[in-house]
Write a protein that holds these residues in place. Structure first.
Motif, PDB file in Angstrom:
ATOM      1  N   SER A 263       0.825  -1.211   0.000  1.00 40.97           N
ATOM      2  CA  SER A 263       0.000   0.000   0.000  1.00 40.97           C
ATOM      3  C   SER A 263       0.857   1.258   0.000  1.00 40.97           C
ATOM      4  CB  SER A 263      -0.926   0.016   1.225  1.00 40.97           C
ATOM      5  OG  SER A 263      -1.820  -1.073   1.203  1.00 40.97           O
ATOM      6  N   PHE A 276      -3.748   3.828  -1.825  1.00 40.45           N
ATOM      7  CA  PHE A 276      -3.946   2.896  -2.929  1.00 40.45           C
ATOM      8  C   PHE A 276      -3.182   1.615  -2.611  1.00 40.45           C
ATOM      9  CE2 PHE A 276      -5.078   6.868  -4.821  1.00 40.45           C
ATOM     10  CZ  PHE A 276      -5.991   6.576  -5.834  1.00 40.45           C
ATOM     11  N   SER A 277      -3.751   0.484  -3.006  1.00 43.76           N
ATOM     12  CA  SER A 277      -3.143  -0.816  -2.703  1.00 43.76           C
ATOM     13  C   SER A 277      -2.889  -1.603  -3.974  1.00 43.76           C
ATOM     14  CB  SER A 277      -4.049  -1.631  -1.766  1.00 43.76           C
ATOM     15  OG  SER A 277      -4.198  -0.970  -0.527  1.00 43.76           O
ATOM     16  N   ASP A 279      -2.894  -4.954  -5.959  1.00 46.81           N
ATOM     17  CA  ASP A 279      -3.605  -6.219  -5.979  1.00 46.81           C
ATOM     18  C   ASP A 279      -3.274  -6.936  -7.283  1.00 46.81           C
ATOM     19  OD1 ASP A 279      -5.259  -8.363  -5.641  1.00 46.81           O
ATOM     20  OD2 ASP A 279      -7.136  -7.258  -5.933  1.00 46.81           O
ATOM     21  N   ASN A 284      -5.443  -0.450  -6.840  1.00 48.33           N
ATOM     22  CA  ASN A 284      -6.821  -0.120  -6.499  1.00 48.33           C
ATOM     23  C   ASN A 284      -6.886   0.925  -5.397  1.00 48.33           C
ATOM     24  OD1 ASN A 284      -7.838  -2.094  -8.305  1.00 48.33           O
ATOM     25  ND2 ASN A 284      -7.567  -3.691  -6.745  1.00 48.33           N
ATOM     26  N   SER A 286      -8.038   2.414  -2.003  1.00 47.95           N
ATOM     27  CA  SER A 286      -8.376   1.737  -0.748  1.00 47.95           C
ATOM     28  C   SER A 286      -9.127   2.631   0.229  1.00 47.95           C
ATOM     29  CB  SER A 286      -7.104   1.213  -0.069  1.00 47.95           C
ATOM     30  OG  SER A 286      -6.507   0.194  -0.831  1.00 47.95           O
ATOM     31  N   ALA A 287      -8.621   3.829   0.449  1.00 50.69           N
ATOM     32  CA  ALA A 287      -9.236   4.670   1.478  1.00 50.69           C
ATOM     33  C   ALA A 287      -8.875   6.124   1.268  1.00 50.69           C
ATOM     34  CB  ALA A 287      -8.806   4.215   2.869  1.00 50.69           C
ATOM     35  N   LYS A 363      -8.318   4.404   9.572  1.00 52.30           N
ATOM     36  CA  LYS A 363      -8.607   4.537   8.138  1.00 52.30           C
ATOM     37  C   LYS A 363      -9.382   5.812   7.817  1.00 52.30           C
ATOM     38  CE  LYS A 363      -6.641   0.715   6.896  1.00 52.30           C
ATOM     39  NZ  LYS A 363      -5.411   0.731   6.121  1.00 52.30           N
TER      40      LYS A 363
END
Length: 376
Positions: A263, A276-277, A279, A284, A286-287, A363
Motif C-alpha cells: 500500500s 492505494f493498494s 492487488d 486499487n 483503498s481509502a 482509516k
C-alpha cells in the motif's frame, strides 16, 4: 483521532517538515530562508530559528539516530546542523559543488551519508571527511538531463531512486567504498559502483507523462512508487520487471510514501491524503483519510470541478472554503509512527500553513482537534 496544527492564524505556507526520533520536536520551513524548530512540551514552543540559508529552503531531513538535520535551499547550499550542549543548532557547510538550486535532500538509512538533488542536472552524494572536518560530495551525472525533484534510499544504504523533470525515474548505485562495506546483490542488479544506472523508467511513455514529483522505495526495497504531474500512480517491481500504472481523476499528486508492503499513500493538489493498494497487476483505491470533503463523496472529483471552472471561463469556485481539513495543496508527507513496512500515523503539511497528523489505524477519520503550535 486526527491532530491539526496551525501557526496562530498565520497563513504562511509550509514548504517541508521533518521529525526527530521521538517526535518531540519538529523542523519546518515557512516558505522562506528559515528553518523553525518547535518542541512539544505542554504545547508546541518555538525553540530555535535556523537562518543560515540566503534563499528559500527547499527540503529538510532529520537523522533519527545521530540527531542531525540536513537542509538544502535555492541558494545552492546544504548545511548539516548539529545540536550543541546549549541546545542551539550549529551549521556545517557541505561542499556540494553545484551551480543551480538544491531541490531535495535525504539521509541514507545508516545516516553516514545523504543525497542532494539539484537543478544542476546531477545528484550530490555527501559524506563526512574527518581529516578536514567537513562534508564533501561525489557526483552522479549521467544520464541525468534535467532537474532532480525527488530522492529516496533503498534499505541497503547503497541504492538511490531519483525522479526528475525529464519524465524519468532512475535507480542509481550510491555506494561509496571509502566509508562502507561492499553491498550484497539485489534484484535491481549486482554492479554497485558509484553512479551506475541500475534501472530507468519513463513516466507514461504512451501518453506524454509529466514531471516526476515524488519517488519512494518500498520497505523491502524491491519496488518503487512514483507520482508525476499526470495524476497517475506508478509502481515498478524489480523481482518480475512489472510496471503497473493507475490513472486517477484527481489533481496531480506531489508526494507518495509506502505505508505497507502493498500500500502507498499519496497526496497533492486535491488536498486529501489517499491510500492505494497493489492487488496483483492492478493498483486499487483503498481509502480516503479525510471524510469531510462532501463534494468528492457525492461523486464530483476535484479534477472535474477544475474542468468545470475552465469550461465556464471562471477563475475560481464560488466557495472560498474547501470542505477538507487542508485548504490548499499538500506538499510534504512524512511517516510519523511506524515505518514503510507498517505505518501507523503520517503527517502532512501544505501551502495552507497547516500540519496534520493522520491516524491510519482508523482509516477513515471523522474528527480532529485544532491546536496552535504556539499554544493559543
Amino acid at each position: 483521532m486526527t491532530e491539526r496544527y496551525t501557526f496562530g492564524g498565520s497563513l504562511n505556507a509550509i514548504t517541508c517538515h521533518a521529525w526527530n526520533k521521538d517526535r518531540s520536536q519538529i523542523a519546518l520551513s515557512p516558505n522562506n530562508n528559515e528553518i523553525h524548530i518547535y518542541s512539544r512540551e505542554l504545547n508546541w514552543k518555538l525553540v530555535d530559528v535556523l537562518n543560515q540559508h540566503d534563499l528559500r529552503v527547499m527540503d529538510i531531513d532529520w537523522a533519527r539516530n545521530t540527531n542531525r538535520i540536513v537542509s538544502c535551499a535555492a541558494d545552492r547550499n546544504a548545511y548539516v546542523w548539529s545540536q550543541g550542549e546549549d541546545g542551539k543548532w550549529k551549521p556545517t557547510l557541505v561542499l556540494l559543488r553545484i551551480n543551480r538550486a538544491a531541490t531535495c535532500v535525504k539521509w541514507s538509512p545508516s545516516e553516514n551519508k545523504f543525497a542532494v538533488g539539484s537543478g544542476a542536472r546531477l545528484i550530490s552524494v555527501c559524506y563526512f571527511e574527518s581529516e578536514n572536518d567537513w562534508w564533501v560530495s561525489k557526483h552522479i551525472k549521467k544520464p541525468i538531463r534535467s532537474t532532480i525533484t525527488s530522492l529516496d534510499w533503498h534499505p541497503n544504504n547503497a541504492l538511490l531512486v531519483a525522479g526528475s523533470t525529464d519524465y524519468k525515474v532512475r535507480v542509481f548505485s550510491a555506494y561509496i567504498k571509502d566509508i562502507e562495506d561492499q553491498p550484497t546483490p539485489t534484484p535491481w542488479g549486482n554492479r554497485m559502483t558509484l553512479g551506475h544506472l541500475m534501472a530507468e523508467f519513463k513516466n507514461a511513455a504512451n501518453t506524454g507523462g509529466g514531471w516526476i514529483h515524488s519517488v519512494s522505495f518500498s520497505g523491502d526495497g524491491n519496488r518503487i512508487c512514483w507520482v508525476g504531474h499526470d495524476s497517475c500512480i506508478n509502481i515498478a517491481d524489480s523481482t518480475n520487471g512489472n510496471i503497473i500504472r493507475c490513472k486517477t481523476e484527481h489533481l496531480p499528486f506531489l508526494s507518495c510514501v509506502w505505508i505497507s508492503l502493498d500500500s502507498v499513500l499519496v497526496a497533492g493538489h486535491s488536498c486529501v491524503p489517499l491510500i492505494f493498494s497493489l492487488d496483483g497487476n492492478k493498483i486499487n483505491f483503498s481509502a480516503k483519510l479525510d471524510t469531510t470533503q462532501k463534494k468528492e463523496s457525492s461523486g464530483i472529483s476535484a479534477m472535474r470541478i477544475f474542468q468545470s471552472l475552465d469550461r465556464n471561463s471562471r477563475s475560481e469556485n464560488s466557495d472560498s472554503f474547501i470542505e477538507s481539513i487542508h485548504q490548499n495543496a499538500i506538499s510534504c508527507v512524512r511517516i510519523y509512527s511506524g515505518d514503510k513496512l507498517s505505518c501507523k500515523k503520517i503527517s502532512t503539511s501544505g501551502t495552507d500553513g497547516q500540519l496534520v497528523i493522520w491516524d491510519l489505524d482508523s482509516k477513515l477519520i471523522n474528527s480532529f482537534k485544532g491546536l496552535n503550535l504556539d499554544g493559543k
